[in-house]
Design a protein around this motif. Sequence first.
Motif, PDB file in Angstrom:
ATOM      1  N   VAL A  13       0.854  -1.202   0.000  1.00 61.73           N
ATOM      2  CA  VAL A  13       0.000   0.000   0.000  1.00 61.73           C
ATOM      3  C   VAL A  13       0.884   1.244   0.000  1.00 61.73           C
ATOM      4  O   VAL A  13       0.702   2.173  -0.807  1.00 61.73           O
ATOM      5  CB  VAL A  13      -0.931   0.033   1.249  1.00 61.73           C
ATOM      6  N   LEU A  14       1.871   1.254   0.892  1.00 60.94           N
ATOM      7  CA  LEU A  14       2.720   2.451   1.033  1.00 60.94           C
ATOM      8  C   LEU A  14       3.536   2.676  -0.244  1.00 60.94           C
ATOM      9  O   LEU A  14       3.780   3.822  -0.644  1.00 60.94           O
ATOM     10  CB  LEU A  14       3.633   2.320   2.256  1.00 60.94           C
ATOM     11  N   GLU A  15       3.932   1.583  -0.893  1.00 59.08           N
ATOM     12  CA  GLU A  15       4.649   1.677  -2.167  1.00 59.08           C
ATOM     13  C   GLU A  15       3.725   2.303  -3.226  1.00 59.08           C
ATOM     14  O   GLU A  15       4.109   3.208  -3.971  1.00 59.08           O
ATOM     15  CB  GLU A  15       5.069   0.254  -2.578  1.00 59.08           C
ATOM     16  N   GLU A  16       2.494   1.814  -3.243  1.00 57.84           N
ATOM     17  CA  GLU A  16       1.496   2.254  -4.233  1.00 57.84           C
ATOM     18  C   GLU A  16       1.214   3.755  -4.129  1.00 57.84           C
ATOM     19  O   GLU A  16       0.985   4.426  -5.128  1.00 57.84           O
ATOM     20  CB  GLU A  16       0.221   1.435  -3.991  1.00 57.84           C
ATOM     21  N   ILE A  17       1.221   4.288  -2.867  1.00 59.10           N
ATOM     22  CA  ILE A  17       0.810   5.699  -2.684  1.00 59.10           C
ATOM     23  C   ILE A  17       1.994   6.620  -2.384  1.00 59.10           C
ATOM     24  O   ILE A  17       1.804   7.813  -2.140  1.00 59.10           O
ATOM     25  CB  ILE A  17      -0.239   5.831  -1.556  1.00 59.10           C
ATOM     26  N   GLY A  18       3.194   6.052  -2.419  1.00 58.51           N
ATOM     27  CA  GLY A  18       4.364   6.846  -2.042  1.00 58.51           C
ATOM     28  C   GLY A  18       4.896   7.731  -3.158  1.00 58.51           C
ATOM     29  O   GLY A  18       5.716   8.612  -2.922  1.00 58.51           O
ATOM     30  N   GLY A  19       4.440   7.538  -4.387  1.00 55.28           N
ATOM     31  CA  GLY A  19       4.960   8.331  -5.505  1.00 55.28           C
ATOM     32  C   GLY A  19       4.070   9.513  -5.807  1.00 55.28           C
ATOM     33  O   GLY A  19       4.005  10.464  -5.036  1.00 55.28           O
ATOM     34  N   ASP A  20       3.355   9.453  -6.922  1.00 54.26           N
ATOM     35  CA  ASP A  20       2.481  10.588  -7.254  1.00 54.26           C
ATOM     36  C   ASP A  20       1.210  10.519  -6.405  1.00 54.26           C
ATOM     37  O   ASP A  20       0.838   9.465  -5.890  1.00 54.26           O
ATOM     38  CB  ASP A  20       2.121  10.583  -8.744  1.00 54.26           C
ATOM     39  N   ALA A  21       0.573  11.691  -6.216  1.00 50.84           N
ATOM     40  CA  ALA A  21      -0.538  11.769  -5.267  1.00 50.84           C
ATOM     41  C   ALA A  21      -1.897  11.608  -5.933  1.00 50.84           C
ATOM     42  O   ALA A  21      -2.927  11.879  -5.312  1.00 50.84           O
ATOM     43  CB  ALA A  21      -0.454  13.106  -4.528  1.00 50.84           C
ATOM     44  N   ASP A  22      -1.923  11.135  -7.185  1.00 48.03           N
ATOM     45  CA  ASP A  22      -3.207  11.056  -7.898  1.00 48.03           C
ATOM     46  C   ASP A  22      -3.907   9.722  -7.613  1.00 48.03           C
ATOM     47  O   ASP A  22      -4.085   8.893  -8.501  1.00 48.03           O
ATOM     48  CB  ASP A  22      -2.961  11.221  -9.410  1.00 48.03           C
ATOM     49  N   TYR A  23      -4.259   9.525  -6.350  1.00 49.56           N
ATOM     50  CA  TYR A  23      -4.925   8.278  -5.958  1.00 49.56           C
ATOM     51  C   TYR A  23      -5.967   8.594  -4.882  1.00 49.56           C
ATOM     52  O   TYR A  23      -5.925   9.654  -4.258  1.00 49.56           O
ATOM     53  CB  TYR A  23      -3.908   7.281  -5.374  1.00 49.56           C
ATOM     54  N   SER A  24      -6.887   7.659  -4.676  1.00 46.05           N
ATOM     55  CA  SER A  24      -7.780   7.706  -3.514  1.00 46.05           C
ATOM     56  C   SER A  24      -7.701   6.368  -2.822  1.00 46.05           C
ATOM     57  O   SER A  24      -7.742   5.318  -3.483  1.00 46.05           O
ATOM     58  CB  SER A  24      -9.234   7.939  -3.939  1.00 46.05           C
ATOM     59  N   LEU A  25      -7.606   6.405  -1.503  1.00 48.53           N
ATOM     60  CA  LEU A  25      -7.696   5.167  -0.729  1.00 48.53           C
ATOM     61  C   LEU A  25      -9.159   4.791  -0.625  1.00 48.53           C
ATOM     62  O   LEU A  25     -10.019   5.663  -0.488  1.00 48.53           O
ATOM     63  CB  LEU A  25      -7.116   5.380   0.666  1.00 48.53           C
ATOM     64  N   MET A  26      -9.446   3.498  -0.686  1.00 47.30           N
ATOM     65  CA  MET A  26     -10.836   3.068  -0.514  1.00 47.30           C
ATOM     66  C   MET A  26     -10.900   1.957   0.526  1.00 47.30           C
ATOM     67  O   MET A  26     -10.170   0.978   0.445  1.00 47.30           O
ATOM     68  CB  MET A  26     -11.443   2.570  -1.829  1.00 47.30           C
ATOM     69  N   ALA A  27     -11.799   2.142   1.499  1.00 42.99           N
ATOM     70  CA  ALA A  27     -12.032   1.095   2.510  1.00 42.99           C
ATOM     71  C   ALA A  27     -13.351   0.417   2.158  1.00 42.99           C
ATOM     72  O   ALA A  27     -13.393  -0.469   1.305  1.00 42.99           O
ATOM     73  CB  ALA A  27     -12.014   1.716   3.898  1.00 42.99           C
ATOM     74  N   GLY A  28     -14.471   0.848   2.763  1.00 46.60           N
ATOM     75  CA  GLY A  28     -15.770   0.251   2.426  1.00 46.60           C
ATOM     76  C   GLY A  28     -16.369   0.829   1.152  1.00 46.60           C
ATOM     77  O   GLY A  28     -17.252   0.230   0.539  1.00 46.60           O
TER      78      GLY A  28
END
Length: 277
Positions: A13-28
Amino acid sequence: MAAVRMPETMDAVLEEIGGDADYSLMAGGTDLLVAMREGQVRSARIVCLEKIPELREIGMADGRVAIGAAATLERVAGHPLVRRHLDLLCGAIAVLGSPPVVRMATLGGNICSASPAGDTLPPLCVLGAEVELCSRLGTRRLPVSAFITGPRKIALAAGEVLTRVLIPVPAPGCRAAYWKVGLRKAQSIAVVSLAALRSESDVRLAWGSVGPVVQVFPEVEASLKGQCLPAGLLRAQAERVERLVSPIDDVRATAAYRRKVAGNLLHRLAELERAEA
Ligand SMILES: Cc1cc2nc3c(=O)[nH]c(=O)nc-3n(C[C@H](O)[C@H](O)[C@H](O)COP(=O)(O)OP(=O)(O)OC[C@H]3O[C@@H](n4cnc5c(N)ncnc54)[C@H](O)[C@@H]3O)c2cc1C
């Protein structure tokens, strides 16, 4: 269309979001997917948290109840540790949304959505809960009240994930309640809410839906501390609360109505007094 990533470890997860900030985390996804459908969120990548086992763990850590951010509200409210120590949180989940929402939604998602009407937020504030935030740079902790900085605004840096919620166990003999006023009994967002935690020597109070973030008034708490709560004292403090809150008009209620109800809810503290007798 956003790409969907399903990492299976926290490092991934941290690898996935550690670069560019164009993401959203999704839980439920109960808030995020609605926001995406309405065009309020347009991220290139959706990073799902559901496959990370440690984000769903519930246990004790340093005398506090530690709840993984991606534990569903249904699991949180049904967990023996939470039922034993945190009936206030169970009470808030009992009046949140509907069974399908509670089955999918997570505690971390409810906090990170930072809605002024979020039902777990007033209880977490009076309980003195902290959030644990993790990134490739390390881990830090913040009180929930400091983490939520405005409506839908949180102090989460790019590359960080909310991993755990740490909740102190109330002292023996504490009485607590969450009162929610909505437009109907089920599937209803709070028009006004109040969480209260009362011990012999202390009173903690936090209102929802009457300001940009959960509202806490130390001067009101101080004047109710250690008192036996006669009707006159409650009336005076209820009027004070009406002056202190800063609600808005919206589709659910007027600011004037919210002000009045915020004060009225304070009278329900007497129910905790009766429960003690
Ligand atoms: C029909 C309906 C009724 C509802 N009724 C209520 C109600 O009565 N009371 C109430 O409080 N809410 C209600 N909600 C809102 C919603 O269900 C809650 O806010 C829910 O707890 C969000 O959790 P989630 O896991 O679905 O979050 P998601 O939708 O997955 O995420 C919400 C936000 O939090 C972020 N996020 C999630 N997890 C993390 C994490 N671990 N770290 C960092 N960021 C994260 C996401 O990026 C997103 O910005 C309702 C929603 C619906 C659809």
